[in-house]
Design an enzyme around this catalytic site. Structure first.
Site, PDB file in Angstrom:
ATOM      1  N   SER A   1      -7.113  -0.574   1.777  1.00  0.00           N
ATOM      2  CA  SER A   1      -7.075  -1.199   3.098  1.00  0.00           C
ATOM      3  C   SER A   1      -7.354  -2.677   2.928  1.00  0.00           C
ATOM      4  CB  SER A   1      -8.131  -0.588   4.022  1.00  0.00           C
ATOM      5  OG  SER A   1      -8.122  -1.209   5.287  1.00  0.00           O
TER       6      SER A   1
ATOM      7  N   ARG B   1       0.229   0.881   0.591  1.00  0.00           N
ATOM      8  CA  ARG B   1      -0.028   2.034   1.463  1.00  0.00           C
ATOM      9  C   ARG B   1       0.741   1.873   2.762  1.00  0.00           C
ATOM     10  NH1 ARG B   1      -0.480   6.500   3.055  1.00  0.00           N
ATOM     11  NH2 ARG B   1      -2.330   7.807   3.216  1.00  0.00           N
TER      12      ARG B   1
ATOM     13  N   THR C   1     -10.497   1.465  10.496  1.00  0.00           N
ATOM     14  CA  THR C   1     -11.556   2.227   9.833  1.00  0.00           C
ATOM     15  C   THR C   1     -12.614   2.702  10.821  1.00  0.00           C
ATOM     16  OG1 THR C   1     -11.216   0.939   7.806  1.00  0.00           O
ATOM     17  CG2 THR C   1     -13.251   2.198   7.983  1.00  0.00           C
TER      18      THR C   1
ATOM     19  N   CYS D   1      10.269   0.792  -2.005  1.00  0.00           N
ATOM     20  CA  CYS D   1       9.217   1.444  -2.790  1.00  0.00           C
ATOM     21  C   CYS D   1       8.428   0.402  -3.569  1.00  0.00           C
ATOM     22  CB  CYS D   1       9.819   2.459  -3.760  1.00  0.00           C
ATOM     23  SG  CYS D   1       8.571   3.189  -4.851  1.00  0.00           S
TER      24      CYS D   1
ATOM     25  N   CYS E   1       4.356   6.882  -8.776  1.00  0.00           N
ATOM     26  CA  CYS E   1       4.038   6.923  -7.348  1.00  0.00           C
ATOM     27  C   CYS E   1       2.591   6.548  -7.058  1.00  0.00           C
ATOM     28  CB  CYS E   1       4.331   8.321  -6.816  1.00  0.00           C
ATOM     29  SG  CYS E   1       4.007   8.529  -5.061  1.00  0.00           S
TER      30      CYS E   1
ATOM     31  N   CYS F   1       1.950   5.921  -1.415  1.00  0.00           N
ATOM     32  CA  CYS F   1       1.971   5.096  -0.201  1.00  0.00           C
ATOM     33  C   CYS F   1       2.637   5.816   0.957  1.00  0.00           C
ATOM     34  CB  CYS F   1       2.652   3.759  -0.474  1.00  0.00           C
ATOM     35  SG  CYS F   1       4.455   3.825  -0.603  1.00  0.00           S
TER      36      CYS F   1
ATOM     37  N   CYS G   1       8.325   6.453   1.316  1.00  0.00           N
ATOM     38  CA  CYS G   1       9.565   7.204   1.101  1.00  0.00           C
ATOM     39  C   CYS G   1       9.662   8.417   2.012  1.00  0.00           C
ATOM     40  CB  CYS G   1       9.692   7.615  -0.359  1.00  0.00           C
ATOM     41  SG  CYS G   1       8.369   8.714  -0.927  1.00  0.00           S
TER      42      CYS G   1
END
Length: 588
Positions: free
Chosen positions: A89, A339, A375, A532, A557, A560, A563
């Site tokens: 984050s 992310r 958050t 990506c 990968c 995130c 995709c």
């Protein structure tokens, strides 16, 4: 980890495995019968995801039930190798929820919240200049007085320690891959991923079937676009009555260690416009964290039209602006990650409850785009979920497989949802362009949610905004200097990403959509090769046929989930890989 598993007497019994020659499809079919035993663990509450929402729910449940004669059994499943491994984050942290959960946190020397916001800056960038916007013209939502800048992973690690001190079972490395349903169709827990299945579907020497973790109530706290959450949203049509379908963005981030006079602990800087211009929803953040770290990143809305747009490359370009590059002088990039994030806000919140459980945090979409924060809302949702469950248990009510609708009511009455309501129209103000969005956002300062209008997009999803490649020209991006800017694979090493290469790909082409990998290339220029942030997807030339084919590098990968959102016709589905795989973010 073994200590955690056995704390409540849930010691795993030995597993009966199948012959190694049995393929995964055959194994799955066999598992669906009663001939194979999966280990079972039973809890009062199982929580999927050891992030802010999940850990807050666990801690709150333990606080509420501490006087109970029989200890409440709580289990937290975490797909990362350790608590915090998959957390990414900004993060500019609002302590509102933490003040409620752990009121004396400021007196805890182990708490990593050390850098209080000292200054807010907001700039509109142009190619060769920037305009600083006076604070009086900024939406109140992005003024950060009283907040802290930090690496959220460090906060989550600390919360995990607090949860373990409370006697809560935390199982890192266990990914929830399927929902376990009771006979009446209600949710009765989750099934974890199998370990030790080879890429060809056969069992390796390390093979171990996933276990069934049963619970009276299941709290999903997987984060944005959680795989189990998506299954339940679809199965129970939880988003069937939303004003707008959920919208998403991709956030790309680096952490730098610097040694220069531009570093100012507590500085929060946001920019808009350049390099993507006024017609693509995007923005950047820069947070200066003690003793010498700069957290810098870019968010790009996934409703962009141009299939040639590359968010990672645009982020690298952003750092070269003359008013930005100075911050990284004498610096070293030490971490990288990416992310997806929710951007729909209040009008995209699904129904929060189903028989046997509830959605919390970003699994539900509690991020407030106007505040650029989520958050504290995630933590509050976990706490309210815990309070709802306890309100039943303290009366000895049976909650197994029940739908606790009081959770939805309590969330609607909470300050978290009230915040979302205030800014419910903020994001869609930018659908026209940046300038309209900024003016509209400024007006919302005065309406504070009382405006009589509701901005709508209805059922349109982010992938439906992508237009054919014939309408655009390919974008050329500058060569990287490996000092300020980096090629993607170099940065990927900084994410700590690792998967066992010999396992089935967790990135699936949906059944009946096999031809869309080719259609994506032919019609849209293969946007998945560019959106990506880990070079998972590549269209390469088949040596035999000479045609372009899709290659999926699943081992790259970073989880995130982009995709699962942006491909043409939404033809790819993200599922959980073997537990403990993926990134290992160092407090990013």
């Amino acid at each position: 980890m073994f200590r955690a598993i056995t704390r409540h007497g849930h010691k795993l019994k030995s597993l009966r495995t199948l012959p190694r020659s049995v393929s995964r499809p055959a194994y799955r079919a066999f598992c669906s019968t009663e001939e194979i035993e999966r280990d079972e663990m039973e809890y009062d509450v199982v929580i999927v995801g050891a992030g802010p929402a999940g850990l807050s729910a666990a801690i709150k449940l333990r606080q509420l039930s501490e006087d109970r004669d029989e200890e409440l059994s709580i289990c937290v499943l975490e797909k990362g190798a350790q608590v915090g491994a998959h957390i990414l984050s900004g993060n500019c942290f609002n302590p509102h929820a933490l003040n409620e959960l752990i009121p004396d946190w400021r007196n805890d020397e182990t708490c990593p919240l050390e850098t209080k916001v000292s200054e807010d800056r907001f700039s509109i960038l142009f190619e060769n200049k920037s305009i600083n916007v006076p604070e009086m013209f900024l939406p109140k939502s992005i003024r950060n007085h009283g907040n802290y800048v930090c690496g959220l992973g460090e906060i989550v690690e600390w919360l995990g320690e607090k949860a373990e001190e409370e006697g809560i079972d935390i199982l890192p490395g266990f990914a929830g891959s399927e929902i376990f349903y009771n006979e009446d169709g209600s949710v009765g827990g989750v099934i974890t991923n199998d370990f030790g299945v080879a890429k060809d579907g056969t069992q390796k020497d390390t093979f171990m079937p996933g276990m069934i973790v049963k619970a009276k109530q299941t709290i999903l706290a997987e984060g944005c676009r959680g795989s189990l959450s998506q299954q339940l949203i679809e199965k129970f049509n939880l988003d069937g009555n939303v004003v707008n379908k959920q919208q998403y963005g991709i956030g790309i981030k680096e952490v730098w260690e610097v040694d220069n006079s531009e570093f100012k602990p507590g500085l929060v800087k946001h920019t808009v416009n350049w390099p993507l211009g006024p017609n693509v929803y995007s923005g950047t953040f820069m947070y200066h964290v003690k003793p010498n770290k700069i957290h810098v990143g870019m968010v790009v809305g996934l409703d962009y039209k141009d299939p040639y747009l590359n968010p990672y490359e645009e982020f690298q370009r952003f750092k070269t602006h003359k008013n930005i590059s100075k911050y990284f002088k004498n610096g070293e990039c030490v971490a990288y990650g990416a992310r997806a994030l929710n951007e729909g806000g209040y009008h995209s919140l699904p129904k929060l409850t189903f028989k046997g459980g509830m959605l919390t945090g970003c699994s539900a979409g509690f991020l407030n785009v106007a505040e650029i924060k989520g958050t504290h809302h995630a933590m509050k949702s976990g706490m309210v979920a815990a309070e709802t469950i306890w309100s039943k248990l303290e009366k000895d009510e049976d909650i197994s497989g029940k739908e606790l609708t009081e959770y939805e009511t309590s969330m609607q009455d909470s300050w978290a949802v009230h915040d979302l309501k205030k800014w419910r129209n903020f994001k869609l103000g930018f659908k026209k362009n940046l300038w309209f969005g900024l003016i509209h956002g400024f007006l919302l300062n005065f309406t504070q949610g009382r405006e009589p209008w509701t901005l709508k997009i209805g059922n349109k999803k982010d992938h439906e905004y992508t237009e054919p490649k014939s309408k655009f020209k390919p974008r050329k991006y500058p060569k990287k200097d490996n000092k300020l800017t980096f090629d993607l694979l170099t940065n990927l090493e900084r994410s700590g990403t690792d998967h066992d290469h010999d396992q089935p790909s967790h990135l699936k082409i949906k059944e009946g959509m096999e031809d869309w990998a080719q259609k994506s290339y032919d019609i849209y220029g293969a946007p998945e090769d560019r959106f990506c942030p880990a070079k998972v997807y590549e269209h390469i030339k088949d040596e035999e046929t000479g045609e372009m084919k899709l290659q999926i590098n699943a081992q790259n990968c970073v989880h995130c989930k982009t995709c699962d959102i942006k491909p043409p016709n939404n033809y790819i589905r993200w599922t959980t890989p073997e537990g403990a795989g993926g990134p290992k973010y160092p407090g990013i």
